[in-house]
Motif scaffolding. Sequence first.
Motif, PDB file in Angstrom:
ATOM      1  N   ASP A  82       0.821  -1.207   0.000  1.00 42.82           N
ATOM      2  CA  ASP A  82       0.000   0.000   0.000  1.00 42.82           C
ATOM      3  C   ASP A  82       0.854   1.256   0.000  1.00 42.82           C
ATOM      4  OD1 ASP A  82       0.765  -0.281   2.781  1.00 42.82           O
ATOM      5  OD2 ASP A  82      -0.887   1.023   3.318  1.00 42.82           O
ATOM      6  N   SER A  83       0.293   2.322  -0.543  1.00 44.15           N
ATOM      7  CA  SER A  83       0.905   3.651  -0.530  1.00 44.15           C
ATOM      8  C   SER A  83      -0.190   4.660  -0.209  1.00 44.15           C
ATOM      9  CB  SER A  83       1.516   3.993  -1.894  1.00 44.15           C
ATOM     10  OG  SER A  83       2.631   3.183  -2.173  1.00 44.15           O
ATOM     11  N   ILE A  84       0.101   5.543   0.737  1.00 47.22           N
ATOM     12  CA  ILE A  84      -0.864   6.564   1.152  1.00 47.22           C
ATOM     13  C   ILE A  84      -0.120   7.888   1.289  1.00 47.22           C
ATOM     14  CG2 ILE A  84      -2.490   7.290   2.951  1.00 47.22           C
ATOM     15  CD1 ILE A  84      -2.639   4.312   3.785  1.00 47.22           C
ATOM     16  N   TYR A  85      -0.639   8.925   0.634  1.00 45.55           N
ATOM     17  CA  TYR A  85      -0.045  10.255   0.721  1.00 45.55           C
ATOM     18  C   TYR A  85      -1.152  11.287   0.876  1.00 45.55           C
ATOM     19  CZ  TYR A  85       4.400   8.280  -0.634  1.00 45.55           C
ATOM     20  OH  TYR A  85       5.556   7.555  -0.645  1.00 45.55           O
ATOM     21  N   LEU A  86      -0.927  12.226   1.772  1.00 44.75           N
ATOM     22  CA  LEU A  86      -1.884  13.312   2.010  1.00 44.75           C
ATOM     23  C   LEU A  86      -1.278  14.641   1.583  1.00 44.75           C
ATOM     24  CD1 LEU A  86      -3.125  12.271   5.557  1.00 44.75           C
ATOM     25  CD2 LEU A  86      -4.149  11.725   3.335  1.00 44.75           C
ATOM     26  N   GLN A 114      -2.147 -10.933   1.464  1.00 46.09           N
ATOM     27  CA  GLN A 114      -1.276 -10.215   2.390  1.00 46.09           C
ATOM     28  C   GLN A 114      -1.073  -8.800   1.871  1.00 46.09           C
ATOM     29  OE1 GLN A 114       0.123 -11.421   5.286  1.00 46.09           O
ATOM     30  NE2 GLN A 114      -0.915 -13.383   4.981  1.00 46.09           N
ATOM     31  N   LEU A 115      -0.953  -7.863   2.790  1.00 44.81           N
ATOM     32  CA  LEU A 115      -0.649  -6.487   2.424  1.00 44.81           C
ATOM     33  C   LEU A 115       0.575  -6.056   3.214  1.00 44.81           C
ATOM     34  CD1 LEU A 115      -1.781  -4.354   0.521  1.00 44.81           C
ATOM     35  CD2 LEU A 115      -3.122  -3.463   2.417  1.00 44.81           C
ATOM     36  N   VAL A 116       1.529  -5.447   2.525  1.00 38.76           N
ATOM     37  CA  VAL A 116       2.790  -5.017   3.113  1.00 38.76           C
ATOM     38  C   VAL A 116       2.869  -3.498   3.026  1.00 38.76           C
ATOM     39  CG1 VAL A 116       5.317  -5.107   2.864  1.00 38.76           C
ATOM     40  CG2 VAL A 116       3.947  -7.174   2.503  1.00 38.76           C
ATOM     41  N   ALA A 117       3.367  -2.887   4.083  1.00 43.40           N
ATOM     42  CA  ALA A 117       3.681  -1.464   4.080  1.00 43.40           C
ATOM     43  C   ALA A 117       5.195  -1.336   4.191  1.00 43.40           C
ATOM     44  CB  ALA A 117       2.998  -0.758   5.251  1.00 43.40           C
ATOM     45  N   VAL A 118       5.795  -0.603   3.280  1.00 41.79           N
ATOM     46  CA  VAL A 118       7.234  -0.326   3.315  1.00 41.79           C
ATOM     47  C   VAL A 118       7.350   1.147   3.684  1.00 41.79           C
ATOM     48  CG1 VAL A 118       9.398  -0.334   2.038  1.00 41.79           C
ATOM     49  CG2 VAL A 118       7.648  -2.076   1.552  1.00 41.79           C
ATOM     50  N   ILE A 119       7.781   1.406   4.915  1.00 43.90           N
ATOM     51  CA  ILE A 119       7.729   2.755   5.478  1.00 43.90           C
ATOM     52  C   ILE A 119       9.146   3.273   5.700  1.00 43.90           C
ATOM     53  CG2 ILE A 119       6.953   4.123   7.447  1.00 43.90           C
ATOM     54  CD1 ILE A 119       4.811   1.862   7.885  1.00 43.90           C
ATOM     55  N   ALA A 120       9.463   4.396   5.057  1.00 40.16           N
ATOM     56  CA  ALA A 120      10.767   5.021   5.281  1.00 40.16           C
ATOM     57  C   ALA A 120      10.817   5.542   6.707  1.00 40.16           C
ATOM     58  CB  ALA A 120      10.988   6.158   4.291  1.00 40.16           C
ATOM     59  N   ASP A 121      11.899   5.232   7.387  1.00 37.87           N
ATOM     60  CA  ASP A 121      12.061   5.687   8.777  1.00 37.87           C
ATOM     61  C   ASP A 121      12.559   7.129   8.741  1.00 37.87           C
ATOM     62  OD1 ASP A 121      12.357   6.003  11.448  1.00 37.87           O
ATOM     63  OD2 ASP A 121      13.823   4.407  11.723  1.00 37.87           O
ATOM     64  N   SER A 122      11.592   8.046   8.650  1.00 37.82           N
ATOM     65  CA  SER A 122      11.909   9.464   8.487  1.00 37.82           C
ATOM     66  C   SER A 122      12.060  10.196   9.814  1.00 37.82           C
ATOM     67  CB  SER A 122      10.799  10.136   7.680  1.00 37.82           C
ATOM     68  OG  SER A 122       9.583  10.084   8.407  1.00 37.82           O
TER      69      SER A 122
END
Length: 163
Positions: A82-86, A114-122
């Motif tokens: 998934d990708s989510i941007y506001l 299955q759904l994976v989130a790849v989240i940059a550790d910002s």
Amino acid sequence: MIRPAAPADLAAVAAVYAHYVRETVVTFDEVPPTEADWGAKARELAALGLPFLVAEVDGEVAGYAYVNRYRPKAAYRHTGEDSIYLAPGRTGLGLGSALLDALLTACEHTELRQLVAVIADSGSDASAALHRRFGFEPAGRLREVGFKHGRWIDTVLMQRALG
């Protein structure tokens, strides 16, 4: 209102994402995709039967979310990412939750398991916290896999079963 993305939304989607490409490390893209690139992505997602949604507030696109294949190899075909941007100024209003909830509902009508989130550790926990609220669990960390704006960035992997 959360609804499927339409061709008329793609300029706004491109503008939202361009902000994150230019100003942040939450995406590893370094050149913002064009509106035409977004059109190609929308057509690809539609062909795969995967959701691409926008959050509309006062007639404007305030954010978007989509699910794409996690990896292109055939054996990954039941796993999505998934990708989510506001839009800037639209965070903290519950739009991320509304988009993720709608994505999960839309995924019920796909072949995904299955759904994976790849989240940059910002340095912000907002994305990971959002995913935790919807049942995603930590699945690992990839250390210093991205280099952007003069710094090394980890990614955090989170995962949730569907169906």
